[in-house]
Write a protein that holds these residues in place. Structure first.
Motif, mmCIF file in Angstrom:
data_model
loop_
_atom_site.group_PDB
_atom_site.id
_atom_site.type_symbol
_atom_site.label_atom_id
_atom_site.label_comp_id
_atom_site.label_asym_id
_atom_site.label_seq_id
_atom_site.Cartn_x
_atom_site.Cartn_y
_atom_site.Cartn_z
ATOM 1 N N LEU A 1 1.154 -1.013 0.127
ATOM 2 C CA LEU A 1 -0.298 0.129 0.481
ATOM 3 C C LEU A 1 0.852 1.412 0.066
ATOM 4 O O LEU A 1 0.455 2.652 -0.472
ATOM 5 C CB LEU A 1 -0.797 0.087 1.158
ATOM 6 C CG LEU A 1 -2.105 -1.024 0.863
ATOM 7 C CD1 LEU A 1 -2.838 -0.865 2.786
ATOM 8 C CD2 LEU A 1 -2.889 -0.648 0.000
ATOM 9 N N PHE A 2 1.881 1.355 0.891
ATOM 10 C CA PHE A 2 2.707 2.829 1.343
ATOM 11 C C PHE A 2 4.187 2.155 0.542
ATOM 12 O O PHE A 2 4.325 3.411 0.245
ATOM 13 C CB PHE A 2 2.625 2.802 2.411
ATOM 14 C CG PHE A 2 1.487 3.363 3.226
ATOM 15 C CD1 PHE A 2 1.273 4.081 3.171
ATOM 16 C CD2 PHE A 2 0.641 1.849 3.567
ATOM 17 C CE1 PHE A 2 -0.162 4.463 4.020
ATOM 18 C CE2 PHE A 2 -0.200 1.803 4.535
ATOM 19 C CZ PHE A 2 -0.732 3.511 4.489
ATOM 20 N N GLY A 3 4.195 1.658 -0.198
ATOM 21 C CA GLY A 3 5.733 1.415 -0.797
ATOM 22 C C GLY A 3 6.760 0.823 0.668
ATOM 23 O O GLY A 3 6.604 0.538 1.915
ATOM 24 N N SER A 4 8.349 1.303 0.483
ATOM 25 C CA SER A 4 8.725 1.276 1.465
ATOM 26 C C SER A 4 10.433 1.951 1.268
ATOM 27 O O SER A 4 10.373 2.257 0.154
ATOM 28 C CB SER A 4 9.675 -1.133 1.601
ATOM 29 O OG SER A 4 10.903 -0.747 2.204
ATOM 30 N N ASP A 5 10.810 2.486 2.533
ATOM 31 C CA ASP A 5 11.962 3.182 3.083
ATOM 32 C C ASP A 5 13.253 2.383 2.143
ATOM 33 O O ASP A 5 14.491 3.328 1.936
ATOM 34 C CB ASP A 5 12.051 4.445 4.108
ATOM 35 C CG ASP A 5 10.598 5.609 4.001
ATOM 36 O OD1 ASP A 5 10.243 5.766 2.921
ATOM 37 O OD2 ASP A 5 10.754 5.812 4.781
ATOM 38 N N GLU A 6 12.787 1.001 2.527
ATOM 39 C CA GLU A 6 14.048 -0.158 2.699
ATOM 40 C C GLU A 6 14.897 -0.158 1.207
ATOM 41 O O GLU A 6 15.504 -0.998 1.237
ATOM 42 C CB GLU A 6 13.966 -0.823 3.257
ATOM 43 C CG GLU A 6 13.381 -0.594 4.641
ATOM 44 C CD GLU A 6 14.064 0.036 5.137
ATOM 45 O OE1 GLU A 6 15.541 -0.959 5.537
ATOM 46 O OE2 GLU A 6 13.666 0.894 5.965
ATOM 47 N N ILE A 7 13.845 0.373 0.522
ATOM 48 C CA ILE A 7 14.408 -0.176 -1.436
ATOM 49 C C ILE A 7 14.178 0.928 -1.945
ATOM 50 O O ILE A 7 13.626 2.265 -1.743
ATOM 51 C CB ILE A 7 13.256 -0.993 -1.461
ATOM 52 C CG1 ILE A 7 11.312 -1.040 -1.359
ATOM 53 C CG2 ILE A 7 13.489 -2.171 -1.192
ATOM 54 C CD1 ILE A 7 10.384 -1.760 -2.515
ATOM 55 N N ASN A 8 14.728 1.038 -3.038
ATOM 56 C CA ASN A 8 14.731 2.302 -4.050
ATOM 57 C C ASN A 8 13.555 2.854 -4.657
ATOM 58 O O ASN A 8 12.846 1.615 -4.928
ATOM 59 C CB ASN A 8 16.212 2.380 -5.028
ATOM 60 C CG ASN A 8 15.788 0.856 -6.101
ATOM 61 O OD1 ASN A 8 14.333 0.741 -6.103
ATOM 62 N ND2 ASN A 8 16.783 0.440 -6.303
#
Length: 125
Positions: free
Chosen positions: A97-104
């Motif tokens: 839903l939100f994506g991740s700050d851990e990936i590009n």
């Protein structure tokens, strides 16, 4: 005074990640509605007093974004395709839903494109 207040508001504005607007506008809107719990899933409609029923068509007691994206047997084939296409990517509701700050950004774009393909393929909305 208006000008000063307006500048203060602009400073506090948080820009959405660019992958939130990737691809088809209609699918981006449906994805955003899932993210913000204002979709046509029964749990969202129940929350705003549009329906009296939380039950999913599959018979599950609660149709929310977690059920729709991660559990509903009505969309198992589409989900299998989604998860197969995501390969090594974390398959949790927050990332979908939100994506991740851990990936590009490009990987987040890929995730969002695959989730939106799932939304389109299920024909739920």
């Amino acid at each position: 005074i208006y000008h000063v207040l307006n500048l203060e508001l602009k400073k506090k504005t948080v820009k959405s990640p660019e992958y939130y607007g990737e691809g088809s506008r209609k699918l981006s809107i449906l994805h955003a509605r899932l993210r913000h719990q204002c979709s046509s899933l029964n749990s969202d409609l129940y929350r705003i007093n549009i329906t009296n029923d939380l039950i999913c068509l599959c018979g599950a007691p609660y149709e929310d974004s977690i059920h729709y994206l991660m559990e509903c047997p009505l969309y198992q084939n589409e989900r299998d395709c989604l998860f197969r296409n995501l390969r090594e990517t974390p398959k949790n509701i927050e990332t979908l839903l939100f994506g991740s700050d851990e990936i590009n950004i490009s990987e987040n774009c890929m995730i969002f494109n695959k989730v939106r393909a799932y939304i389109r393929q299920t024909k739920r909305f």
